[in-house]
Motif scaffolding. Sequence first.
Motif, mmCIF file in Angstrom:
data_model
loop_
_atom_site.group_PDB
_atom_site.id
_atom_site.type_symbol
_atom_site.label_atom_id
_atom_site.label_comp_id
_atom_site.label_asym_id
_atom_site.label_seq_id
_atom_site.Cartn_x
_atom_site.Cartn_y
_atom_site.Cartn_z
ATOM 1 N N ILE A 160 -2.640 5.092 2.819
ATOM 2 C CA ILE A 160 -3.112 4.107 1.842
ATOM 3 C C ILE A 160 -4.360 3.433 2.394
ATOM 4 C CG2 ILE A 160 -2.523 2.013 0.539
ATOM 5 C CD1 ILE A 160 0.418 2.721 0.834
ATOM 6 N N ARG A 161 -5.353 3.236 1.533
ATOM 7 C CA ARG A 161 -6.534 2.485 1.955
ATOM 8 C C ARG A 161 -6.147 1.033 2.257
ATOM 9 N NH1 ARG A 161 -11.560 5.006 0.997
ATOM 10 N NH2 ARG A 161 -11.479 6.631 -0.621
ATOM 11 N N ALA A 162 -6.720 0.478 3.314
ATOM 12 C CA ALA A 162 -6.479 -0.925 3.629
ATOM 13 C C ALA A 162 -6.919 -1.814 2.476
ATOM 14 C CB ALA A 162 -7.221 -1.298 4.912
ATOM 15 N N ALA A 163 -7.958 -1.402 1.754
ATOM 16 C CA ALA A 163 -8.453 -2.202 0.626
ATOM 17 C C ALA A 163 -7.408 -2.370 -0.466
ATOM 18 C CB ALA A 163 -9.710 -1.552 0.049
ATOM 19 N N ALA A 164 -6.524 -1.383 -0.617
ATOM 20 C CA ALA A 164 -5.481 -1.485 -1.649
ATOM 21 C C ALA A 164 -4.487 -2.580 -1.293
ATOM 22 C CB ALA A 164 -4.767 -0.142 -1.804
ATOM 23 N N PHE A 165 -4.152 -2.718 -0.010
ATOM 24 C CA PHE A 165 -3.243 -3.790 0.403
ATOM 25 C C PHE A 165 -3.866 -5.157 0.174
ATOM 26 C CE2 PHE A 165 -1.459 -0.306 3.034
ATOM 27 C CZ PHE A 165 -0.121 -0.416 2.676
ATOM 28 N N LYS A 166 -5.185 -5.231 0.295
ATOM 29 C CA LYS A 166 -5.850 -6.508 0.041
ATOM 30 C C LYS A 166 -5.691 -6.943 -1.408
ATOM 31 C CE LYS A 166 -9.341 -5.901 3.679
ATOM 32 N NZ LYS A 166 -10.784 -5.721 3.986
ATOM 33 N N GLU A 167 -5.542 -5.970 -2.310
ATOM 34 C CA GLU A 167 -5.411 -6.289 -3.732
ATOM 35 C C GLU A 167 -3.992 -6.657 -4.144
ATOM 36 O OE1 GLU A 167 -7.607 -4.001 -6.685
ATOM 37 O OE2 GLU A 167 -8.455 -2.814 -5.048
ATOM 38 N N VAL A 168 -2.991 -5.967 -3.601
ATOM 39 C CA VAL A 168 -1.617 -6.167 -4.090
ATOM 40 C C VAL A 168 -0.680 -6.783 -3.053
ATOM 41 C CG1 VAL A 168 -1.887 -4.218 -5.661
ATOM 42 C CG2 VAL A 168 -0.774 -3.861 -3.428
ATOM 43 N N GLY A 169 -1.137 -6.965 -1.823
ATOM 44 C CA GLY A 169 -0.260 -7.470 -0.783
ATOM 45 C C GLY A 169 0.432 -6.345 -0.035
ATOM 46 N N LEU A 170 1.302 -6.719 0.878
ATOM 47 C CA LEU A 170 1.950 -5.765 1.774
ATOM 48 C C LEU A 170 3.270 -5.257 1.194
ATOM 49 C CD1 LEU A 170 1.363 -7.694 5.126
ATOM 50 C CD2 LEU A 170 -0.080 -5.931 4.101
ATOM 51 N N PHE A 171 4.000 -4.478 1.991
ATOM 52 C CA PHE A 171 5.353 -4.080 1.627
ATOM 53 C C PHE A 171 6.218 -5.336 1.490
ATOM 54 C CE2 PHE A 171 3.818 -0.274 3.880
ATOM 55 C CZ PHE A 171 4.274 0.749 3.055
ATOM 56 N N ARG A 172 7.231 -5.260 0.674
ATOM 57 C CA ARG A 172 8.193 -6.375 0.603
ATOM 58 C C ARG A 172 9.034 -6.336 1.888
ATOM 59 N NH1 ARG A 172 8.445 -8.047 -5.078
ATOM 60 N NH2 ARG A 172 7.578 -6.374 -6.381
ATOM 61 N N PRO A 173 8.881 -7.342 2.773
ATOM 62 C CA PRO A 173 9.475 -7.246 4.108
ATOM 63 C C PRO A 173 11.000 -7.310 4.141
ATOM 64 C CG PRO A 173 8.520 -9.416 3.777
ATOM 65 C CD PRO A 173 8.095 -8.581 2.604
ATOM 66 N N ILE A 303 6.436 -11.036 -1.340
ATOM 67 C CA ILE A 303 5.282 -10.189 -1.021
ATOM 68 C C ILE A 303 4.295 -11.034 -0.227
ATOM 69 C CG2 ILE A 303 3.347 -8.839 -1.914
ATOM 70 C CD1 ILE A 303 4.960 -8.338 -4.445
ATOM 71 N N GLU A 304 3.947 -10.564 0.962
ATOM 72 C CA GLU A 304 3.017 -11.286 1.810
ATOM 73 C C GLU A 304 1.614 -10.720 1.651
ATOM 74 O OE1 GLU A 304 4.705 -10.634 5.622
ATOM 75 O OE2 GLU A 304 6.339 -12.080 5.345
ATOM 76 N N PRO A 305 0.578 -11.552 1.778
ATOM 77 C CA PRO A 305 -0.800 -11.056 1.684
ATOM 78 C C PRO A 305 -1.226 -10.370 2.963
ATOM 79 C CG PRO A 305 -0.806 -13.402 2.173
ATOM 80 C CD PRO A 305 0.642 -13.018 1.969
ATOM 81 N N LEU A 306 -2.274 -9.574 2.867
ATOM 82 C CA LEU A 306 -2.844 -8.936 4.052
ATOM 83 C C LEU A 306 -3.753 -9.930 4.744
ATOM 84 C CD1 LEU A 306 -3.545 -6.620 5.942
ATOM 85 C CD2 LEU A 306 -5.195 -5.805 4.258
ATOM 86 N N ILE A 307 -3.379 -10.322 5.952
ATOM 87 C CA ILE A 307 -4.199 -11.210 6.770
ATOM 88 C C ILE A 307 -4.358 -10.529 8.122
ATOM 89 C CG2 ILE A 307 -4.466 -13.520 7.752
ATOM 90 C CD1 ILE A 307 -2.471 -14.528 5.659
ATOM 91 N N GLN A 308 -5.403 -9.757 8.271
ATOM 92 C CA GLN A 308 -5.581 -8.994 9.502
ATOM 93 C C GLN A 308 -5.896 -9.909 10.677
ATOM 94 O OE1 GLN A 308 -8.481 -6.152 7.848
ATOM 95 N NE2 GLN A 308 -7.055 -4.538 8.427
ATOM 96 N N GLN A 309 -5.332 -9.564 11.835
ATOM 97 C CA GLN A 309 -5.509 -10.376 13.023
ATOM 98 C C GLN A 309 -6.918 -10.181 13.585
ATOM 99 O OE1 GLN A 309 -3.068 -12.466 14.053
ATOM 100 N NE2 GLN A 309 -1.996 -11.760 12.200
ATOM 101 N N PRO A 310 -7.478 -11.228 14.228
ATOM 102 C CA PRO A 310 -8.783 -11.051 14.898
ATOM 103 C C PRO A 310 -8.678 -9.926 15.934
ATOM 104 C CG PRO A 310 -8.186 -13.378 14.777
ATOM 105 C CD PRO A 310 -6.981 -12.593 14.334
ATOM 106 N N GLN A 311 -9.718 -9.129 16.046
ATOM 107 C CA GLN A 311 -9.671 -7.964 16.906
ATOM 108 C C GLN A 311 -9.387 -8.314 18.372
ATOM 109 O OE1 GLN A 311 -9.756 -4.714 15.766
ATOM 110 N NE2 GLN A 311 -9.570 -5.804 13.824
ATOM 111 N N ASN A 312 -9.855 -9.480 18.838
ATOM 112 C CA ASN A 312 -9.627 -9.808 20.246
ATOM 113 C C ASN A 312 -8.200 -10.245 20.533
ATOM 114 O OD1 ASN A 312 -9.538 -12.310 19.089
ATOM 115 N ND2 ASN A 312 -11.402 -13.109 20.096
#
Length: 315
Positions: A160-173, A303-312
Amino acid sequence: MSFLPFVSVIVPIYNGEADLPPLLACLQAQTYANFECLLVDNNSNDRTAELLNEIEDPRLRSLKQSEIQSSYAARNLGIQNAKGEILAFTDADCRPEPNWLEDLIQPFCDPAVGLVAGEIKALPGNTLLEQYADRQETLSQKHTLNHPFCAYGQTANLAIRAAAFKEVGLFRPYLTTGGDADICWRILRETAWQLRFAETAIVRHRHRTTFSELQSQWRRYGRSNRYLHDLHGIDLMREPQFGEYRYRLLRWILKEFPIATLNLIKGKAAFVDLINTPIGLFCLHARAQGQRQATLSPQAHTIEPLIQQPQNSLN
């Protein structure tokens, strides 16, 4: 190859001590080089954590999800820490073939494609139940891609493209089964992204070898159907009545079994062909039980949003 996006492979692991060595060998044998792999320990109580700590390949990183006991929560942690523009999913008990990633990401050349499902085939097996499941192609994506409500791919082999998760959120945890259908349906029904099938992108998976494992598998399918009914309004599976079971058993005894026996004598059939119908009815009953007994928890709607962690901050 001119299309070489960076890919993050995400694998949830629970008590994967026996599966990790062959899985890691398959990942390290990939012909596609531009990838990382996030191995997410979902609170295992065997030697999984110890084995993950021994990995020296810089492409393979380990994470730990101990707050929620769910493969979807583990996948979400991987997604939040992923660097890739394409996220590929498989499971610890799967064995990706060497060209898996190379073939799985090629359909993404089309910028309209947001999801790609690869094929799932069986690992070699000798038991009657493994032979039965292999004949039925139980694990094949061809079944889910032809779902009457909406196509979807199973997370044993899905990108799945990462951009798609930005639109609909993540898996239901908090969902315990059916999350692969849920995420695909949310993307396909709520966005313009398209789904493709990469038939040559193959992972191999073990079939169940005991009746208790088979019953658990098909009960899970039934629970998934109930959960997806509650979340998306799909039709519930109609439960067979006693008369239908009796009719199919009588047909098997009077017609199918004698024909299969004759073919077995002629060398045109295998022993498993003699018992296809009883095993099929066993699976059907288990799925009906799972559907009837399942109850979707209120938390499963989360449903949680996609919040990517800082790379460092990545391990």
